[in-house]
Design a protein around this motif. Sequence first.
Motif, short mmCIF file in Angstrom:
data_model
loop_
_atom_site.label_atom_id
_atom_site.label_comp_id
_atom_site.label_asym_id
_atom_site.label_seq_id
_atom_site.Cartn_x
_atom_site.Cartn_y
_atom_site.Cartn_z
N PHE A 105 12.42 -13.26 -38.17
CA PHE A 105 13.37 -13.54 -37.09
C PHE A 105 14.43 -14.55 -37.54
O PHE A 105 15.63 -14.35 -37.34
CB PHE A 105 12.61 -14.07 -35.86
N LEU A 106 13.99 -15.65 -38.18
CA LEU A 106 14.95 -16.67 -38.62
C LEU A 106 15.89 -16.13 -39.70
O LEU A 106 17.04 -16.56 -39.80
CB LEU A 106 14.19 -17.89 -39.15
N ALA A 107 15.39 -15.17 -40.47
CA ALA A 107 16.25 -14.56 -41.49
C ALA A 107 17.40 -13.80 -40.83
O ALA A 107 18.55 -13.85 -41.31
CB ALA A 107 15.44 -13.63 -42.37
N VAL A 108 17.11 -13.12 -39.72
CA VAL A 108 18.16 -12.39 -39.00
C VAL A 108 19.12 -13.38 -38.35
O VAL A 108 20.35 -13.19 -38.39
CB VAL A 108 17.55 -11.45 -37.95
N ILE A 109 18.59 -14.45 -37.75
CA ILE A 109 19.46 -15.46 -37.14
C ILE A 109 20.37 -16.09 -38.19
O ILE A 109 21.58 -16.31 -37.96
CB ILE A 109 18.61 -16.55 -36.45
N ALA A 110 19.82 -16.39 -39.38
CA ALA A 110 20.63 -16.97 -40.46
C ALA A 110 21.71 -15.99 -40.90
O ALA A 110 22.83 -16.39 -41.27
CB ALA A 110 19.73 -17.33 -41.64
N LYS A 111 21.39 -14.71 -40.84
CA LYS A 111 22.36 -13.68 -41.22
C LYS A 111 23.55 -13.68 -40.26
O LYS A 111 24.69 -13.38 -40.66
CB LYS A 111 21.66 -12.31 -41.19
N LEU A 112 23.31 -14.07 -39.01
CA LEU A 112 24.37 -14.08 -38.00
C LEU A 112 25.09 -15.42 -37.89
O LEU A 112 26.20 -15.49 -37.35
CB LEU A 112 23.76 -13.73 -36.62
N THR A 113 24.47 -16.50 -38.38
CA THR A 113 25.05 -17.84 -38.17
C THR A 113 25.30 -18.60 -39.46
O THR A 113 25.89 -19.69 -39.43
CB THR A 113 24.11 -18.69 -37.28
N PRO B 265 26.56 -19.45 -43.59
CA PRO B 265 27.90 -19.56 -44.19
C PRO B 265 28.58 -18.20 -44.39
O PRO B 265 29.79 -18.08 -44.28
CB PRO B 265 27.62 -20.26 -45.54
N ARG B 266 27.81 -17.21 -44.77
CA ARG B 266 28.35 -15.86 -44.98
C ARG B 266 27.89 -14.93 -43.86
O ARG B 266 27.43 -13.82 -44.09
CB ARG B 266 27.91 -15.32 -46.33
N HIS B 267 27.99 -15.41 -42.64
CA HIS B 267 27.47 -14.66 -41.50
C HIS B 267 28.22 -13.36 -41.29
O HIS B 267 29.39 -13.23 -41.64
CB HIS B 267 27.54 -15.53 -40.24
N VAL B 268 27.48 -12.43 -40.68
CA VAL B 268 28.04 -11.13 -40.32
C VAL B 268 28.05 -11.01 -38.81
O VAL B 268 27.40 -11.78 -38.10
CB VAL B 268 27.22 -9.98 -40.94
N ARG B 269 28.78 -10.05 -38.29
CA ARG B 269 28.81 -9.81 -36.85
C ARG B 269 27.61 -8.96 -36.45
O ARG B 269 26.98 -8.27 -37.25
CB ARG B 269 30.11 -9.12 -36.45
N GLY B 270 27.33 -9.00 -35.16
CA GLY B 270 26.14 -8.32 -34.64
C GLY B 270 26.09 -6.84 -34.93
O GLY B 270 25.01 -6.26 -35.13
N HIS B 271 27.25 -6.17 -35.00
CA HIS B 271 27.23 -4.72 -35.19
C HIS B 271 26.85 -4.33 -36.62
O HIS B 271 26.65 -3.15 -36.91
CB HIS B 271 28.59 -4.11 -34.81
N HIS B 272 26.73 -5.32 -37.52
CA HIS B 272 26.30 -5.03 -38.89
C HIS B 272 24.78 -5.07 -39.03
O HIS B 272 24.25 -4.75 -40.10
CB HIS B 272 26.92 -6.04 -39.86
N LEU B 273 24.09 -5.48 -37.99
CA LEU B 273 22.62 -5.51 -38.05
C LEU B 273 22.05 -4.11 -37.97
O LEU B 273 22.63 -3.21 -37.36
CB LEU B 273 22.04 -6.34 -36.90
#
Length: 543
Positions: free
Chosen positions: A111-119, A121-129
């Motif tokens: 879960f934290l890995a997904v949150i880090a992916k969104l928030t 330094p190199r975050h992505v937008r939600g539609h990339h999940l």
Amino acid sequence: MASAGLYFKHSTAHPLLKSFAHYLEVDLENDNFTQEVENVARFMYFMDPKQPSLLFVHQTERTREYFNTLSEVGLSKQTVHNYIKSVKILTEGSLQPKDCWAVLEAANKDFLAVIAKLTGPRHVRGHHLTLPESQLVLYYLEAVLILRHLHRPGVVEHMTVKDWMLRKPFHGKGGHVVVRVLDHKTATQVATFALTLEEEMWFDTYYTEVRPTTKAKRKKTNEGEDDDKEPERFFISSTGNPIYNASNDLERLHKETATKHMSDTQRSMVADYLMHSSSSAEKMDEQQAYDLLLQSYPVTLDSAPPKRSERVSVAKEHDRHCYDRWRGDQKQLRVQHVLHFGRRQPSESRVRSWIEKQGWTANVPDAALVVKAWKPSGRVDTAMESHSMQKYIKKQKWKGLVAVPEEGKGRGVVATRAFQIGEVICDYHGKVVSRKVGIETHKSTIGMESGYMFFYKDKNDQSKCVDAHLEECECHPGKQTIGRLINHSSKRANVRPRLYSLDDRDVILFIAQKGIKVNEEILYNYGVSKKSFAGEGLDLDWL
């Protein structure tokens, strides 16, 4: 115990009790584990005759009533202690809510890995999940509210965007935000929970990144349908619609994460706690259908049963079963609501009058059945709190008793109706005087009157006496009180005196220590010191 219904027990083959037995035998190496499990099975039946459950941890008064009843039926202190010990082992060593947090702990890293992916330094937008990543965030946040903040699934399902937007910061103890779910259909009060700042960041990330993407997938069934008819739900499923069943989402999280890290016993107990079984989650059975119906239409005293269309939409083919069970549970709830008459059985007319005042027009309990189902309620030490009990004492109108001639005893008291164990029979009524005055009165009276003196010690350990040597007491002229006529028996005693206080005056009540039949004589043990009619007095502070 049989007369009080305490021998009934749940099957020890139930998964919850089997898990407890395994814990005792394997983990604690307890050779006497069978007796421990049976003690708990009886306790759980008393708490909930329908099925074993861990929900008793929230029922403090009911739990206290059980152990008080064990004492009242005459079990030794050691036996009662053994029952308490068995339940304590269950609560301390068996499944606790924190064990269900294993579901959260097992999924936390992903879960934290997904949150880090969104928030990050190199975050992505939600539609990339990916879809599994979006679902993990959704299921995990639902689990946080149910398992960590201990809210019902209905609160999660009915939480709205407005509830989230109106959250308020609280700056004490490291900082929190308080969220209030106003309309969750599981209770009348507002559901409130305080999120840590980290949890708030998780929820806000879901709201700003994940939710918009899933909401965009929603398909309108009617052109130009009005989205404002219902409040906008906070949690959105992968179809773009509000989540349907938070319990099912929790079960999916449980399957996909915790099952990889738990033993078979722990997995079974967590599944039981979540009110699902891993083998039946795919197809809804009658129990699951009813649980789901209760989330939207909880059983309350005054609510109307859900309409057929409402039942079918939730319970599907089980709608009739759920309807009958809902009405049955409501009637039982109403019966329990009526059974509030403390330690003295009410008459049918009194129960009927009380029911009529509730304004119920359908699914109304039958007064005769209520009286039949009545049992003394509340703790023995609170018997005097009942308004009706105070009226009995003040008016001295004790029903169900009659004074009759007894061969070799003069007069005695006989029951004209059955009395249950723990029920108040009557009081020993008279003028409360000091021990010294009681002794002087005793010496100055002659014949039978000298026997009607009750010596005791009050709450301050002062020796007192209830002087009932006169046929009529000063406060009730023209009326003979009946408690003074109860005869002695050390072997056949069926009532026991206990000291209370009413309007700063000592009152001695006789309480049934076993079931009493019609035409049975009422007897109590005067005590050894009673032979002199002026001993130190009986110990009235029992139980």
